[in-house]
Structure formats: structure tokens, C-alpha cells
Design a protein around this motif. Structure first.
Motif, mmCIF file in Angstrom:
data_model
loop_
_atom_site.group_PDB
_atom_site.id
_atom_site.type_symbol
_atom_site.label_atom_id
_atom_site.label_comp_id
_atom_site.label_asym_id
_atom_site.label_seq_id
_atom_site.Cartn_x
_atom_site.Cartn_y
_atom_site.Cartn_z
ATOM 1 N N VAL A 7 0.487 -1.143 0.388
ATOM 2 C CA VAL A 7 -0.361 0.056 0.742
ATOM 3 C C VAL A 7 0.911 1.628 -0.065
ATOM 4 O O VAL A 7 1.216 2.357 -0.685
ATOM 5 C CB VAL A 7 -1.487 0.203 1.465
ATOM 6 C CG1 VAL A 7 -1.728 1.146 1.175
ATOM 7 C CG2 VAL A 7 -1.800 -1.274 1.638
ATOM 8 N N ALA A 8 1.716 0.750 1.193
ATOM 9 C CA ALA A 8 2.637 2.623 0.789
ATOM 10 C C ALA A 8 3.453 2.564 -0.345
ATOM 11 O O ALA A 8 3.092 3.828 -0.640
ATOM 12 C CB ALA A 8 4.062 2.299 1.732
ATOM 13 N N ARG A 9 3.982 1.247 -1.771
ATOM 14 C CA ARG A 9 4.566 1.968 -2.436
ATOM 15 C C ARG A 9 3.704 2.433 -3.613
ATOM 16 O O ARG A 9 3.786 3.167 -4.071
ATOM 17 C CB ARG A 9 5.025 0.360 -2.937
ATOM 18 C CG ARG A 9 6.279 0.202 -2.059
ATOM 19 C CD ARG A 9 7.265 -0.938 -3.061
ATOM 20 N NE ARG A 9 6.320 -1.932 -3.551
ATOM 21 C CZ ARG A 9 6.514 -3.000 -1.798
ATOM 22 N NH1 ARG A 9 7.874 -3.637 -0.986
ATOM 23 N NH2 ARG A 9 5.997 -4.794 -1.996
ATOM 24 N N ARG A 10 2.641 1.746 -3.068
ATOM 25 C CA ARG A 10 1.788 2.403 -4.982
ATOM 26 C C ARG A 10 1.351 3.410 -3.981
ATOM 27 O O ARG A 10 0.825 4.356 -5.072
ATOM 28 C CB ARG A 10 0.420 1.513 -4.434
ATOM 29 C CG ARG A 10 -1.124 1.653 -5.507
ATOM 30 C CD ARG A 10 -0.780 1.772 -6.840
ATOM 31 N NE ARG A 10 -0.790 0.331 -6.807
ATOM 32 C CZ ARG A 10 -1.701 -0.227 -7.490
ATOM 33 N NH1 ARG A 10 -3.614 -0.125 -7.056
ATOM 34 N NH2 ARG A 10 -2.199 -1.409 -7.983
ATOM 35 N N ALA A 11 1.112 3.928 -2.936
ATOM 36 C CA ALA A 11 0.901 4.889 -2.810
ATOM 37 C C ALA A 11 1.341 6.154 -2.556
ATOM 38 O O ALA A 11 1.732 7.930 -2.264
ATOM 39 C CB ALA A 11 -0.024 5.123 -1.182
ATOM 40 N N GLU A 12 3.140 5.807 -2.244
ATOM 41 C CA GLU A 12 4.481 6.937 -2.812
ATOM 42 C C GLU A 12 4.526 7.445 -1.705
ATOM 43 O O GLU A 12 4.482 7.894 -1.054
ATOM 44 C CB GLU A 12 4.194 7.351 -3.616
ATOM 45 C CG GLU A 12 3.894 7.077 -4.665
ATOM 46 C CD GLU A 12 4.237 7.973 -6.012
ATOM 47 O OE1 GLU A 12 4.232 8.863 -5.821
ATOM 48 O OE2 GLU A 12 4.671 6.998 -7.536
ATOM 49 N N VAL A 13 4.575 6.712 -0.156
ATOM 50 C CA VAL A 13 4.252 7.580 0.587
ATOM 51 C C VAL A 13 4.828 6.414 1.651
ATOM 52 O O VAL A 13 5.018 5.291 1.935
ATOM 53 C CB VAL A 13 2.943 7.282 1.634
ATOM 54 C CG1 VAL A 13 2.132 8.662 1.076
ATOM 55 C CG2 VAL A 13 2.160 6.136 2.233
#
Length: 336
Positions: A7-13
């Protein structure tokens, strides 16, 4: 399996930002929050309840104590309560408290001490002082509903006002010979609700300059069968028959309507009947009642608990009620 890193990679956070967003704890900008939620939705990511509990110290479970599960009132309360909690991702842990001392002891000394709940709601039951003390010892929010428990925030219904409103409805129609179906004090359970309803009934009569003769009270057990038997005793003798009956519960009121029909009486032409509760069957029988909105009671107590847990507490308020007029009440017919 999709994880928080995905999720972090997809949202770039960062994963910390994802954690703050999905737990609702910590500052996150609206734009970032929207990006994280969209990424989680796209990936089908669901927060692990175990991981969430470890991170937040919350189980997202509310313990609910009820005296019984097989009565319509409690099922309605629980429906409203559970639906409200579920909208905020809380589950319900249900504990049916019987009169068995050993079973109650296990609930208070073992089940509730496993730290699997974030708060406790006690629905329409009195608790002993030691049980209240054990609830306080959990160091969790505890709320009572349906009666006042010493030292605990409580949401209560003004039972005296409820009975007064039902009686005033009959008085307003012109009835002066009104009987009451209730429960004898020695058989009462928690919070003495039948006695409070009788007091409200008698207070309304007194305000109208009337008294309750001994032969105008019939005891029953808050069931349809009990109401049927009590009404039969009140109505059999045509010479002493009242023009109206106020029953302290809708089930007893429905029993009274059935008894009247069996005796050849027309409701409301020959007899008016009013009850209390807002029972599901009330509309089917055309019963005039004081609706106490049990589903809303569940919603109200759940919202109060959520306010405490989300650190936006509001003081407990009195529970609402309203007269629902149907076809079981009318002005009394002229007697010859």
C-alpha cells in the motif's frame, strides 16, 4: 498476500503514514489520506485486527451485558447497538447474564478480564455492588442503559412519565373508569419498572381527581397469556367492567385485546386498550402504545460509548418515548 508495504509503495508514502491513515491516529493531510485509502482499496488491503490491536491498544470490541436474548425488546436494542458500532468498525462481544451466581462470577472475574473489549455496556439489568466494582476495576468505559447504576453513566427512560402519558391519553378521551394490568412488587426484577409505571398511572389519575380502586388492578407476568388472563378477570362481569385498560407492557395489552374479543367486546367501541413498549406486533393489532424505540436506545448507547472511546464524550441523556395512536383507543361509549 497484500501487505502494508505494498500500500505504501502504491500511494508513494511511508508505511508509518499508511498506518496512521488506516488506524485514524496521528496527523495525515486530506490529500495523502485519500491517496492511501485509494491504494488500499485498489489492492484489496484489509487491516489485520491483531496487528491493529497491537499498534493501537484497542480490540475494537465492545462487551455487552444482557439479562436474556429471547425477548423481542433485547433483540431490538442489540440490533440498533450492533449496527451503530459496526459502522465504526467495532464488533460486539455478547455476555448473557443469568441469575446463576457461578455464571455471573465467571463473566466478571474471567471473561471481562481477558482484555478483549474496549468498553462495556450493561443493558437493562441491575448489578450488585461488587459487580459494579469489578467493572470499574477493568479501567474501561462502562455505560448502563435502561436503569441507573450507582457511579456509572446511565441512559434511562422516565417510566413514570411514560405511564402518565398513556393514562393522560385515556383521560383526554373521556375515560374515567380505567383499570391497570401490571405486576405485583414482590415479583419485580431489575429497576422496578412495573412499580414505576403503576406510580405514573396513579399520579395521572390523582391529577384528574380519581383514585385506583383495588378491583381495578390486575396482576400479570408481562406476557400475552398473562395479559389475557388478567383482562378476563377485569372484563367478565358486565356490571363492573371498566371502559379502558392501561397495560404496563404491549404484550399484556395485546393479551387484553384478545380477551376482550373472546368475551364479545369490540375494541375500541366497548373497551379502549393502551400499552407501553412499541412492540413489533402492535401495529398488527392496532394497539395504541407509548413507543420507547428500543432500536434507537441501542443506537444511543452505542453512540455514547463511541463518543467516549473517540475522546468526544457527551453526557448521557434521557431516552425518548412517544405516544403512537392507533385504533385500540377511542372515547368511551355512553352507558345505559
Amino acid at each position: 498476500m497484500v501487505g502494508i508495504d505494498d500500500v505504501a509503495r502504491r500511494a508513494e508514502v511511508s508505511t508509518a503514514t499508511v498506518s496512521r491513515t488506516l488506524s485514524g491516529r496521528g496527523p495525515v493531510s486530506p490529500t495523502t489520506r485519500e491517496r492511501v485509502l485509494r491504494a488500499a482499496s485498489d489492492l484489496g488491503y484489509v487491516v489485520s485486527s491483531a496487528a491493529s490491536s497491537l499498534a493501537s491498544g484497542r480490540t475494537r470490541n465492545i462487551g455487552v451485558l444482557v439479562p436474556m436474548l429471547d425477548r423481542w425488546f433485547f433483540s431490538r436494542v442489540l440490533t440498533g447497538l450492533a449496527a451503530t458500532l459496526q459502522r465504526f468498525d467495532y464488533d460486539v462481544a455478547l455476555y448473557a447474564l443469568t441469575s446463576d451466581a457461578d455464571e455471573r462470577r465467571r463473566v466478571f472475574e474471567t471473561s471481562l478480564r481477558r482484555q478483549r473489549v474496549d468498553g462495556v455496556i450493561a443493558v437493562s439489568m441491575a448489578l450488585a455492588r461488587d459487580e459494579i466494582a469489578q467493572l470499574r476495576g477493568l479501567d474501561l468505559p462502562v455505560i448502563a442503559m435502561g436503569g441507573q447504576l450507582e457511579g456509572l453513566p446511565s441512559l434511562t427512560l422516565d417510566e413514570i412519565a411514560v405511564a402518565r402519558r398513556a393514562t393522560e391519553h385515556l383521560l383526554g378521551l373521556g375515560h374515567r373508569d380505567i383499570a391497570h394490568i401490571g405486576l405485583r412488587p414482590q415479583f419485580e426484577g431489575d429497576f422496578h419498572i412495573p412499580s414505576q409505571r403503576r406510580r405514573g398511572f396513579e399520579a395521572a389519575l390523582a391529577d384528574a381527581g380519581l383514585a385506583l380502586p383495588a378491583d381495578r388492578f390486575a396482576a400479570a407476568d408481562f406476557t400475552m397469556a398473562g395479559g389475557h388472563d388478567a383482562a378476563t378477570r377485569l372484563l367478565t362481569d358486565a356490571a363492573t367492567r371498566p371502559t379502558a385498560i392501561f397495560a404496563a407492557s404491549d404484550e399484556m395489552a395485546i393479551g387484553a385485546i384478545l380477551a376482550a374479543r373472546e368475551l364479545g367486546l369490540r375494541v375500541p367501541d366497548d373497551l379502549s386498550v393502551v400499552g407501553v413498549d412499541g412492540h413489533d406486533l402492535g401495529g398488527f393489532f392496532g394497539l395504541t402504545t407509548i413507543d420507547q424505540f428500543p432500536g434507537r436506545q441501542g443506537e444511543r448507547v452505542a453512540s455514547t460509548m463511541l463518543g467516549i472511546l473517540e475522546e468526544a464524550p457527551r453526557p448521557p441523556e434521557g431516552l425518548e418515548f412517544a405516544l403512537v395512536e392507533r385504533s385500540s383507543t377511542a372515547p368511551p361509549a355512553a352507558r345505559t
